[in-house]
Enzyme design. Structure first.
Site, PDB file in Angstrom:
ATOM      1  N   ASP A  81     -11.320   5.140  -3.366  1.00 13.38           N
ATOM      2  CA  ASP A  81     -10.202   5.788  -4.041  1.00 13.38           C
ATOM      3  C   ASP A  81     -10.700   6.378  -5.356  1.00 13.38           C
ATOM      4  OD1 ASP A  81     -10.532   3.611  -5.712  1.00 13.38           O
ATOM      5  OD2 ASP A  81      -8.476   2.865  -5.526  1.00 13.38           O
ATOM      6  N   GLU A 104       0.827  -1.210   0.000  1.00 14.12           N
ATOM      7  CA  GLU A 104       0.000   0.000   0.000  1.00 14.12           C
ATOM      8  C   GLU A 104       0.859   1.257   0.000  1.00 14.12           C
ATOM      9  OE1 GLU A 104      -3.200   0.315  -0.413  1.00 14.12           O
ATOM     10  OE2 GLU A 104      -3.486  -1.844  -0.555  1.00 14.12           O
ATOM     11  N   TYR A 157      -6.853   6.059   4.372  1.00 17.27           N
ATOM     12  CA  TYR A 157      -7.011   5.122   3.257  1.00 17.27           C
ATOM     13  C   TYR A 157      -6.136   3.885   3.454  1.00 17.27           C
ATOM     14  CZ  TYR A 157      -6.847   2.968  -1.288  1.00 17.27           C
ATOM     15  OH  TYR A 157      -6.907   2.037  -2.294  1.00 17.27           O
TER      16      TYR A 157
END
Length: 307
Positions: free
Chosen positions: A150, A47, A132
């Site tokens: 997103d 990520e 996120y």
């Protein structure tokens, strides 16, 4: 947007919508190696690497990173300069993300005894982990996240269900749509839909989009999408120059100011507009980020990666 308003934006056959997407994803999807693991450390590395970087470019870097530092403990024990140097060598951009990842690993080892927390709220306490990323790790490692929203997901919801271009509206609709307790498969599936079917130029029929029968854009032919902020040019940017500084110091060890300057810019001139004053300003930022040290014991100074 209220939860009730979000429900109104969705088709009455919400269960069919969910089932269609999950079945489409499970039949065939892009094979990324991080989709084959539920290790929170490996997922966090992915990520962080994939921020501002296309997934196809991340694969080799992710595998090489895990070969070198296979566990959160090994990363926590590593020299920070080595981690930053790897990041720069792989041209992953924003070297402070490497510093944050290294610090997050140390937090997991020191504060959580090497075991990652599993909730988005606790994960967000880790250095450099925003909402996120925390939610993505909770979803893909622990199946305990909220709906991911997103750029791809916003585009899908905007086109499919005519959701207004508004962050609150996207969050509410995404949350309403995600089936309870299935954040891992759902978030993978809806991001895959945005990545291979509902791209900037849509491929509805070619990708066999599972939502065509409900999709507002497919029905009307209006495939506009939410505004996406334009990324600044990389070539010649401050971000590029920061990376060059870190890479030069990683390759050559400590350097004096002017030697470093000539390795960073071909147009470096000590007394010019892109000279010592410019480089020292850049180095000041890097020092504030914990990446370099500047020794001013002599007239020119000497710079080294911080360890």
């Amino acid at each position: 947007m209220s939860d009730a308003a979000a429900a109104d934006a969705l088709p009455e056959e919400t269960d069919a919508v969910r089932t269609a997407l999950i079945e489409w994803y499970e039949r065939d999807h892009r094979a990324f190696p991080w989709r084959e693991t539920d290790d929170p450390y490996a997922i966090l590395v992915c990520e962080v690497m994939s921020q501002q970087t296309q997934l196809d470019r991340v694969v080799d870097a992710w595998e090489a990173f895990l070969d070198r530092w296979p566990t959160v403990d090994s990363l926590a024990d590593a020299d920070r300069a080595d981690v930053v140097g790897f990041w720069s060598d792989q041209r992953l951009g924003y070297n402070n993300r490497a510093r944050y990842l290294h610090e997050a690993a140390r937090q997991v080892v020191s504060a959580y005894d090497g075991s990652f927390p599993d909730s988005p709220a606790e994960l967000e306490e880790l250095m450099g982990v925003g909402p996120y990323t925390a939610n993505a790790v909770a979803s893909f490692a622990f199946d305990a996240g909220d709906a991911v929203v997103d750029t791809n997901v916003k585009r899908v919801l905007y086109r499919a269900f005519d959701v207004p271009d508004d962050d609150e509206a996207f969050e509410a609709t995404a949350g309403r749509l995600m089936p309870d307790g299935r954040s891992r498969v759902w978030n993978n599936a809806i991001m895959e839909l945005g990545g291979v079917a509902c791209e900037k130029t849509p491929r509805c029929d070619e990708a066999d989009c599972p939502w065509r029968e409900w999709c507002h854009a497919y029905r009307t032919g209006d495939f506009t999408a939410p505004d996406v902020p334009t990324q600044p040019e990389f070539e010649g940017s401050r971000r590029q120059m920061r990376g060059r500084v870190v890479r030069a110091l990683g390759e050559h060890g400590p350097l004096d100011i002017d030697t470093l300057g000539h390795r960073v810019r071909v147009d470096y001139a000590p007394d010019g507009d892109r000279g010592r004053a410019w480089l020292r300003d850049l180095l000041s930022d890097l020092a504030d980020d914990g990446l370099v040290d500047v020794d001013d014991g002599d007239d020119e100074g000497r710079v080294r990666l911080r360890r």
